[in-house]
Design a protein around this motif. Structure first.
Motif, short mmCIF file in Angstrom:
data_model
loop_
_atom_site.label_atom_id
_atom_site.label_comp_id
_atom_site.label_asym_id
_atom_site.label_seq_id
_atom_site.Cartn_x
_atom_site.Cartn_y
_atom_site.Cartn_z
N GLY A 19 0.67 -1.15 -0.13
CA GLY A 19 0.07 0.15 0.09
C GLY A 19 0.78 1.27 0.05
N TYR A 20 2.20 1.11 0.11
CA TYR A 20 3.02 2.31 -0.02
C TYR A 20 3.81 2.23 -1.14
N ILE A 58 9.49 -0.47 3.07
CA ILE A 58 9.58 0.97 2.95
C ILE A 58 8.02 1.48 3.23
N SER A 59 7.93 2.07 4.12
CA SER A 59 6.50 2.96 4.47
C SER A 59 6.82 4.32 5.00
N THR A 60 8.09 4.82 4.97
CA THR A 60 8.68 6.33 5.43
C THR A 60 9.26 6.84 4.37
N ARG A 91 4.45 7.91 0.40
CA ARG A 91 3.25 7.97 0.84
C ARG A 91 2.31 6.51 0.86
N GLN A 92 1.03 6.36 1.60
CA GLN A 92 0.35 5.23 1.64
C GLN A 92 -0.59 5.37 0.45
N PHE A 93 -0.90 4.39 -0.47
CA PHE A 93 -2.08 4.60 -1.39
C PHE A 93 -2.98 3.38 -1.30
N THR A 94 -4.14 3.75 -1.94
CA THR A 94 -5.35 2.75 -1.87
C THR A 94 -5.79 2.70 -3.32
N GLU A 95 -6.49 1.83 -3.63
CA GLU A 95 -7.04 1.39 -5.02
C GLU A 95 -8.57 2.01 -5.03
N GLN A 125 -4.90 4.04 -8.46
CA GLN A 125 -4.33 4.18 -7.28
C GLN A 125 -4.11 5.41 -6.99
N VAL A 126 -4.38 5.80 -5.49
CA VAL A 126 -4.32 7.26 -5.31
C VAL A 126 -3.71 7.14 -3.69
#
Length: 183
Positions: A19-20, A58-60, A91-95, A125-126
């Motif tokens: 998700g990132y 990676i998430s940061t 950044r965290q993304f979602t679908e 994805q955004v």
């Protein structure tokens, strides 16, 4: 002795937590360096490699200092700097999915067609913080009738003409729009 400005190139192997993603390409600062030394060695120098970077989960944001691999180049060359800064916003993304209409371009006025299906699905994805900014008018899709006819096809290919710049990885379904010419 001579000097030359040489671009810095990276070797990155990045794997993100589910998700990132990066919101733009990694930035290398400085992106080039002044190298001085014997002209025969400077002439052949096309780029400066930096140490390979391999990161997982990676998430940061990325903010690291990496050395130029000077030992792989020549001990007779002098560099304006021996390290670079690597930065990137993560950044965290979602679908999301959305059903949208499409337009048909280059359709002669004398021709009437029926399309199957009538709408298409957009999967995208955004960044989570911008998800609510997406609406039905955020995407524009068209099919080119003349391109299908010129190619001898019985279908048109939908193409994206407008999308928000913060949307990534857009998939259009179906990939073909069937049509029948009405008389």
């Amino acid at each position: 002795m001579t000097s030359k400005k040489v671009p810095v190139v990276g070797n990155f192997d990045l794997n993100y937590k589910l998700g990132y993603h990066l919101i733009s390409a990694l930035k290398i600062t400085p992106d080039s360096m002044l190298v001085s030394g014997p002209e025969s060695q400077i002439q052949n120098l096309k780029s400066l490699p930096i140490s390979a970077l391999s990161l997982t989960d990676i998430s940061t944001n990325i903010n690291l200092t990496l050395p130029i691999e000077v030992e792989k180049i020549s001990d007779k060359l002098k560099f304006s700097k021996k390290e670079v800064q690597i930065t990137g916003e993560v950044r965290q993304f979602t679908e999301g999915t959305m059903e949208v209409p499409f337009s048909i371009i280059n359709l002669p006025e004398s021709v009437q067609i029926n399309t199957f299906p009538k709408t298409i699905e957009i999967k995208y994805q955004v960044e989570i913080s911008k998800f609510k900014e997406i609406h039905a008018n955020s995407f524009k899709v068209y099919c080119d009738y003349q391109q299908a006819i010129n190619g001898g096809l019985s279908y048109m290919v939908p193409k994206l003409s407008i999308k928000p710049n913060f949307v990534t990885s857009v998939i259009i379904t179906p990939a073909k729009i069937d049509f029948l010419i009405q008389k």
